[in-house]
Design an enzyme around this catalytic site. Structure first.
Site, PDB file in Angstrom:
ATOM      1  CG  PHE A 264      80.600  48.524  -1.954  1.00 20.99           C
ATOM      2  CD1 PHE A 264      80.947  48.083  -3.138  1.00 20.99           C
ATOM      3  CD2 PHE A 264      81.864  49.987  -2.330  1.00 20.99           C
ATOM      4  CE1 PHE A 264      80.668  48.573  -4.753  1.00 20.99           C
ATOM      5  CE2 PHE A 264      82.257  50.684  -3.598  1.00 20.99           C
ATOM      6  CZ  PHE A 264      82.291  49.902  -4.216  1.00 20.99           C
TER       7      PHE A 264
ATOM      8  CG  ASP B 273      85.420  50.433   3.915  1.00 21.90           C
ATOM      9  OD1 ASP B 273      85.169  51.624   4.105  1.00 21.90           O
ATOM     10  OD2 ASP B 273      85.066  49.597   3.073  1.00 21.90           O
TER      11      ASP B 273
ATOM     12  CE  LYS C 221      81.475  56.604  -1.765  1.00 25.07           C
ATOM     13  NZ  LYS C 221      82.194  54.860  -1.425  1.00 25.07           N
TER      14      LYS C 221
END
Ligand SMILES: *Cc1c(COP(=O)(O)O)cnc(C)c1O
Length: 405
Positions: free
Chosen positions: A136, A221, A250
């Site tokens: 993702f 990532d 995040k």
């Protein structure tokens, strides 16, 4: 109607129906706890999807945000501000190697920056990208094109980007897919949205080697794995491997919107003037929040705590020895409880009823990503409650689907 039901009805009549309506409305938080609209209190073990690194209402974060809001809330990229510079310096310092930073406002934006950066370096002869099945990387067109979840990507293609997907953790599949015509490889150190799935420990080394052999960019990532989650500032530091580009978001600003794209070596200086930008990127409030997060992680020993309490959490879950639990994946305070049946949504609901927020990330995986400030007592409170939660689910019988996401 309860206060929660009223909020759910208002939500449903005004928002686009892209999210399933969440069952719980949160109104306040304190430390590792949150309170819903009807006054029920929960121990938060998901932290807004690995975002609220310092928990809720942390004084260092609240102070930094309030002080910056009172001083200067926004400058745009037409003007410098000191917090953005201090944050970039701090990130480079934590990496311990020369690097350059681009600040954005979310994970998907950090990956869009990485994608453009890779294209800049690769030139026209490198025509495709490699990414991982079930990986993702975000919801905007570039990062969605790189996302290996067919159900969320395919309805919106084609994207004008040739992306080839290989199984995460399979170095031989990657070796076969990467050639001198490949521009870059996008990988998560541990796949978060796939259910906190960790590859073999030598996988990142293999990715580095394969990218080097073919001159392809290695983009890591670390949007979910970074900023202490695994017990390291950044997950790759636990492997002794350096990517060419790393993305963060995040947990970085503890709940304020932020994203960062960090380039190493030639990737740090590949953008020319005018190549990329963001009106809000480098926003001083978000930067001040991120500095407060990084300072608190360091001052309070939260990396060591994430490693130690994460190991305790995993062991205590296994020690429950319930037939519904077949394993625990992940690292540090970032775990996937693997279930023997597709009952994760029910476990999530039963946990909430018992006062614990967890996330049914896949039909058979419960994701835990608590605040890094969680205490030993709070870890044991959750694992102590697990047998009852699982017994209630087992008593209900057969499976169901995953939760919201
Ligand atoms: C959450 C996430 C993203 C997307 O971040 P947004 O802030 O939601 O755009 C990208 N990559 C990974 C690994 C993530 O976990």
């Amino acid at each position: 109607m309860s206060a929660t039901e009223q909020l759910r009805a208002r939500f449903e009549s005004v928002f686009m129906p892209n999210y399933g309506t969440p069952p719980i409305a949160l109104v306040k938080g304190e430390g590792r706890h949150v309170v819903d609209a009807d006054g029920k209190r929960y121990l938060d073990l998901i932290a807004g999807i690995a975002v609220s690194a310092l928990g809720h209402g942390h004084p260092a974060l609240a102070k930094a945000v309030a002080a910056q809001a009172e001083t200067l809330a926004h400058t745009s990229n037409l003007f410098l501000n000191e917090p953005e510079i201090a944050l970039a310096e701090r990130l480079v310092g934590l990496l311990g190697v020369p690097a350059r930073v681009f600040l954005a406002n979310s994970g998907t934006e950090a990956n869009e920056a990485a994608l453009k950066l890779v294209k800049r370096v690769a030139g026209p002869d490198r025509t495709y990208f490699v990414s991982t099945v079930a990986g993702f990387h975000g919801r905007t067109s570039g990062s969605l094109a790189l996302t290996g979840k067919d159900a969320i990507r395919e309805p919106f293609g084609p994207f004008g980007l040739d992306v080839r997907f290989v199984a995460h953790g399979d170095a031989e599949a990657l070796r076969a897919a990467v050639t001198p015509a490949c521009a870059g490889v996008f990988v998560e150190p541990i796949q978060g949205e796939a259910g906190v799935v960790a590859p073999d420990p030598d996988y990142l080394h293999a990715v580095r080697e394969i990218c080097d052999e073919n001159g392809a960019a290695f983009v890591l990532d670390e949007i979910q794995s970074g900023v202490g989650r695994t017990g390291h500032w950044f997950a790759h530091q636990g492997h002794g491997v350096l990517p060419d580009v790393m993305t963060l978001a995040k947990g970085l600003a503890g709940g304020l919107p932020i994203g960062a794209c960090i380039g190493f070596g030639p990737y740090g200086t590949a953008f020319a003037k005018g190549d990329h930008g963001s009106t809000f990127g480098g926003n001083p409030i978000a930067a001040a929040a991120a500095l407060a997060v990084l300072d608190t992680i360091e001052a309070d020993g939260l990396l060591e705590s994430a490693a130690r309490l994460g190991a305790l959490l995993a062991q205590e879950i296994l020690d429950v020895h319930h037939p519904l639990i077949t394993g625990v994946r992940g690292a540090g305070l970032w775990r996937g409880i693997v279930l023997a049946a597709p009952v994760a949504a029910r476990v999530q609901a039963r946990a909430a009823a018992a006062g614990f927020l967890v996330n049914a990330v896949t039909p058979d995986t419960i994701r835990l990503a608590p605040p890094l400030t969680i205490t030993r007592g709070e870890v044991l409170e959750f694992t102590g409650a697990l047998p009852k939660i699982l017994a209630a689910v087992a008593a209900e019988g057969d499976g169901d689907g995953a939760g919201r996401r």
